[in-house]
Scaffold this active site. Sequence first.
Site, PDB file in Angstrom:
ATOM      1  N   ASP A 123      89.964-140.509  84.785  1.00 46.24           N
ATOM      2  CA  ASP A 123      88.735-140.246  85.531  1.00 46.24           C
ATOM      3  C   ASP A 123      88.942-140.601  86.998  1.00 46.24           C
ATOM      4  O   ASP A 123      89.268-141.735  87.326  1.00 46.24           O
ATOM      5  CB  ASP A 123      87.563-141.023  84.928  1.00 46.24           C
ATOM      6  CG  ASP A 123      86.229-140.391  85.315  1.00 46.24           C
ATOM      7  OD1 ASP A 123      86.231-139.231  85.771  1.00 46.24           O
ATOM      8  OD2 ASP A 123      85.191-141.060  85.184  1.00 46.24           O
ATOM      9  N   HIS A 130      79.346-140.165  96.724  1.00 49.02           N
ATOM     10  CA  HIS A 130      79.172-141.119  95.632  1.00 49.02           C
ATOM     11  C   HIS A 130      79.902-142.430  95.935  1.00 49.02           C
ATOM     12  O   HIS A 130      79.352-143.517  95.740  1.00 49.02           O
ATOM     13  CB  HIS A 130      79.689-140.543  94.311  1.00 49.02           C
ATOM     14  CG  HIS A 130      79.735-141.561  93.204  1.00 49.02           C
ATOM     15  ND1 HIS A 130      78.596-142.105  92.667  1.00 49.02           N
ATOM     16  CD2 HIS A 130      80.778-142.169  92.598  1.00 49.02           C
ATOM     17  CE1 HIS A 130      78.933-142.999  91.744  1.00 49.02           C
ATOM     18  NE2 HIS A 130      80.256-143.062  91.690  1.00 49.02           N
ATOM     19  N   GLU A 195      76.915-140.206  84.356  1.00 50.48           N
ATOM     20  CA  GLU A 195      77.577-139.739  85.573  1.00 50.48           C
ATOM     21  C   GLU A 195      77.814-138.244  85.447  1.00 50.48           C
ATOM     22  O   GLU A 195      78.438-137.784  84.482  1.00 50.48           O
ATOM     23  CB  GLU A 195      78.899-140.488  85.811  1.00 50.48           C
ATOM     24  CG  GLU A 195      78.655-141.960  86.154  1.00 50.48           C
ATOM     25  CD  GLU A 195      79.888-142.705  86.648  1.00 50.48           C
ATOM     26  OE1 GLU A 195      81.017-142.230  86.396  1.00 50.48           O
ATOM     27  OE2 GLU A 195      79.713-143.765  87.276  1.00 50.48           O
ATOM     28  N   GLU A 197      79.706-135.161  86.044  1.00 46.36           N
ATOM     29  CA  GLU A 197      81.085-134.860  86.435  1.00 46.36           C
ATOM     30  C   GLU A 197      81.506-133.500  85.874  1.00 46.36           C
ATOM     31  O   GLU A 197      80.851-132.944  85.000  1.00 46.36           O
ATOM     32  CB  GLU A 197      82.052-135.924  85.886  1.00 46.36           C
ATOM     33  CG  GLU A 197      81.733-137.339  86.325  1.00 46.36           C
ATOM     34  CD  GLU A 197      82.871-138.326  86.042  1.00 46.36           C
ATOM     35  OE1 GLU A 197      84.023-137.880  85.853  1.00 46.36           O
ATOM     36  OE2 GLU A 197      82.585-139.539  86.016  1.00 46.36           O
ATOM     37  N   ASP A 229      80.231-139.070  82.025  1.00 45.67           N
ATOM     38  CA  ASP A 229      80.924-140.355  81.850  1.00 45.67           C
ATOM     39  C   ASP A 229      79.848-141.444  81.702  1.00 45.67           C
ATOM     40  O   ASP A 229      79.459-142.081  82.679  1.00 45.67           O
ATOM     41  CB  ASP A 229      81.818-140.597  83.076  1.00 45.67           C
ATOM     42  CG  ASP A 229      82.479-141.962  83.055  1.00 45.67           C
ATOM     43  OD1 ASP A 229      82.666-142.511  81.960  1.00 45.67           O
ATOM     44  OD2 ASP A 229      82.797-142.465  84.152  1.00 45.67           O
ATOM     45  N   ARG A 233      76.188-150.198  83.411  1.00 48.04           N
ATOM     46  CA  ARG A 233      76.369-150.787  84.749  1.00 48.04           C
ATOM     47  C   ARG A 233      76.452-152.311  84.729  1.00 48.04           C
ATOM     48  O   ARG A 233      77.152-152.901  85.551  1.00 48.04           O
ATOM     49  CB  ARG A 233      75.224-150.355  85.661  1.00 48.04           C
ATOM     50  CG  ARG A 233      75.089-148.860  85.850  1.00 48.04           C
ATOM     51  CD  ARG A 233      76.337-148.251  86.431  1.00 48.04           C
ATOM     52  NE  ARG A 233      76.182-146.808  86.616  1.00 48.04           N
ATOM     53  CZ  ARG A 233      77.180-145.987  86.872  1.00 48.04           C
ATOM     54  NH1 ARG A 233      78.424-146.448  86.970  1.00 48.04           N
ATOM     55  NH2 ARG A 233      76.968-144.702  87.016  1.00 48.04           N
ATOM     56  N   GLN A 236      79.827-153.162  83.530  1.00 48.01           N
ATOM     57  CA  GLN A 236      80.765-152.755  84.585  1.00 48.01           C
ATOM     58  C   GLN A 236      80.808-153.773  85.729  1.00 48.01           C
ATOM     59  O   GLN A 236      81.892-154.125  86.217  1.00 48.01           O
ATOM     60  CB  GLN A 236      80.333-151.379  85.132  1.00 48.01           C
ATOM     61  CG  GLN A 236      81.261-150.793  86.190  1.00 48.01           C
ATOM     62  CD  GLN A 236      80.762-149.424  86.686  1.00 48.01           C
ATOM     63  OE1 GLN A 236      79.767-148.890  86.201  1.00 48.01           O
ATOM     64  NE2 GLN A 236      81.459-148.854  87.657  1.00 48.01           N
ATOM     65  N   LYS A 249      82.792-148.086  80.291  1.00 51.38           N
ATOM     66  CA  LYS A 249      82.927-146.628  80.328  1.00 51.38           C
ATOM     67  C   LYS A 249      83.463-146.062  79.022  1.00 51.38           C
ATOM     68  O   LYS A 249      83.208-144.905  78.702  1.00 51.38           O
ATOM     69  CB  LYS A 249      83.927-146.243  81.427  1.00 51.38           C
ATOM     70  CG  LYS A 249      83.582-146.736  82.813  1.00 51.38           C
ATOM     71  CD  LYS A 249      82.664-145.768  83.490  1.00 51.38           C
ATOM     72  CE  LYS A 249      82.547-146.067  84.974  1.00 51.38           C
ATOM     73  NZ  LYS A 249      81.693-145.072  85.627  1.00 51.38           N
ATOM     74  N   THR A 253      82.306-140.487  76.215  1.00 53.31           N
ATOM     75  CA  THR A 253      82.359-139.472  77.266  1.00 53.31           C
ATOM     76  C   THR A 253      81.981-138.154  76.604  1.00 53.31           C
ATOM     77  O   THR A 253      82.617-137.738  75.638  1.00 53.31           O
ATOM     78  CB  THR A 253      83.776-139.349  77.860  1.00 53.31           C
ATOM     79  OG1 THR A 253      84.177-140.637  78.345  1.00 53.31           O
ATOM     80  CG2 THR A 253      83.826-138.341  78.992  1.00 53.31           C
ATOM     81  N   GLU A 365      72.817-144.646  91.542  1.00 51.32           N
ATOM     82  CA  GLU A 365      72.747-144.201  92.924  1.00 51.32           C
ATOM     83  C   GLU A 365      71.365-143.628  93.250  1.00 51.32           C
ATOM     84  O   GLU A 365      70.815-143.896  94.313  1.00 51.32           O
ATOM     85  CB  GLU A 365      73.822-143.116  93.066  1.00 51.32           C
ATOM     86  CG  GLU A 365      74.393-142.946  94.423  1.00 51.32           C
ATOM     87  CD  GLU A 365      75.399-141.799  94.381  1.00 51.32           C
ATOM     88  OE1 GLU A 365      76.189-141.675  93.408  1.00 51.32           O
ATOM     89  OE2 GLU A 365      75.383-141.006  95.321  1.00 51.32           O
TER      90      GLU A 365
HETATM   91 CA    CA Z   1      83.179-141.638  86.239  1.00 52.40          CA
END
Ligand code: CA
Length: 420
Positions: A123, A130, A195, A197, A229, A233, A236, A249, A253, A365
Site C-alpha cells: 500500500d 492526503h 480509505e 483507494e 483500506d 485509527r 494505528q 490496517k 482490505t 481527514e
Molecule cells: Ca492506505
Amino acid sequence: MTEVDHTHAIDLESWFEPANRVKTDFPIQNLPLGMYRIAGSNDAFRACTAIGDHILDLAAVDAVYTENLNELAASGRTTWRQLRSDLSQALSDTSRRSQIERFLTPLDQVELGLPVLSRDFTDFFTSYFHAYNAGKLFRPDDPLTPNFKWMPIAYHGRASSIVLSGTAVRRPWGQIMTPDSSQPTFAPSRFVDFETELGFVIGPGTGFGDTVAIDQAEDHLLGVVLLNDWSARDIQAWEYQPLGPFLAKSFATTISPWIVTMEALAPFRVPAFKRFEGDPPPLPHLRSTANDRSGHVSINVEAHIKPALGSLQRLSRANYSSSYWNPAQLVAHHTSNGCPLNTGDLLGTGTISGPTDGEAGALLELGKMGQTPVVLEDGSTQTSLADGDVLTLRGGCEREGFRSIGFGEAAGAVMPAIPA
Ligand code: CA
C-alpha cells in the site's frame, strides 16, 4: 502505454441493449474482467466480463479461465488486447448474437469471486493532499516527511485479508493508548475508518533481481480495482512508529470484483501530476517524457455511507490524477531494488484526497481526527464508522467525446467486535 482504438469509439453500440443505457457502468467500451459462478452453486469460478446488467462468460470468445484471472494476468498485453478486441466484436456484431447470447447471465443471478489471487499487497501513500492533511493531524509542525516528494512511500500490507466487496468487516481489537493514561489497554477499536483507494493489479511478474524501466512499467499492469483500506485509527496512532502501520490496517482490505483494464482506461490518460513551484523533479528512474505526457489516469472515486440508522449519502469525491505519483512510477520504484513482483499482486495507491474539504478520502481527514465531525444530510454527525454502517466506494471515468465507464463498487458493513 495503451492507445485509443476502435473499441473505445463513442458510437460503438452492442446488440445487447442494456449495455447502451446511459447510466450503466459497463458499456461495450469498458469490458472489465471478473470471476463468477451461478448464485447458490458450488461450481468453480469462471472468467467473465460485465456488459450492462449481465455478465458474459469469456467462453463466448474461447477464453476459459477458472478459479481466478492469474493465468490471464500473466499472459501480457498482446493477449489482453486481443481478448478486448474479440469481446468488442462479439458483442457489437449483430450476426453473432444468436451464438453469443447464451453466454449471458443477469448479474443478480451470479455470485462474483475475487478476481485474482494476490500473494503480496503493497500500500502506497501517493496523494500529496492526503499526506499533508493527515500528517498535520499526527505531526502539526512537520506534516510532510522529507522523502515524500522524492519517492512513492509504501508499506507492506497483508494479502491474506483481502476480501471481496460485500464481505462484512469485524471491528478489530487492539492496543489503544489514550493521551490521559500511562499504559495501553487491549480493547475494540473506537475509531474504525475507511480509505478511498485504487488497487493496481500486477500482470506478468518480474524476476528476482530484475528492475523495470519506467517506460516498460505498465507492461506489468493488468488494470485497476476499487480498494478500501479499512483502518483503526486509535490502534494505528499507538503502533505506527517506527515501522509504519500493522494491525491497524491488516484486519481487512476490501476490493471491487471488476478489474477495469489499462486498455479500457486509454481514453482517460492525463499528464503526470504538475508539481508545485520549487518541488524537485523526480529522479531519472522515476521519470520519462512519455510518463510526463500521459503517465496519470483521470479516475473519479467516491465514498458513500449508509449509516445503520440513516440513509445512503455521499461522503467525498476526488480524482486519482491529483495524486503526486502515478502507476508507472509505483512499479518502477517498487522494482528498483530487484525485489520481484508476482502476478496478481496488488499495489494500493493510498488514500486519494484532493485539495478541498469534500475531497478527503477518509473520515480521519474529513473530520480532522474528530475535531470537526462530518455532518450528514440528516443532521447527524460522524467521526468514525459505527457498527452496522455500510461504506461503499464507487469509481468512474468520463471525458468529452468518449463513453463514460464505471468500476462497480467496493462495499462492506462494519460488524460489532467479538465480545470480551
Ligand atoms: Ca492506505
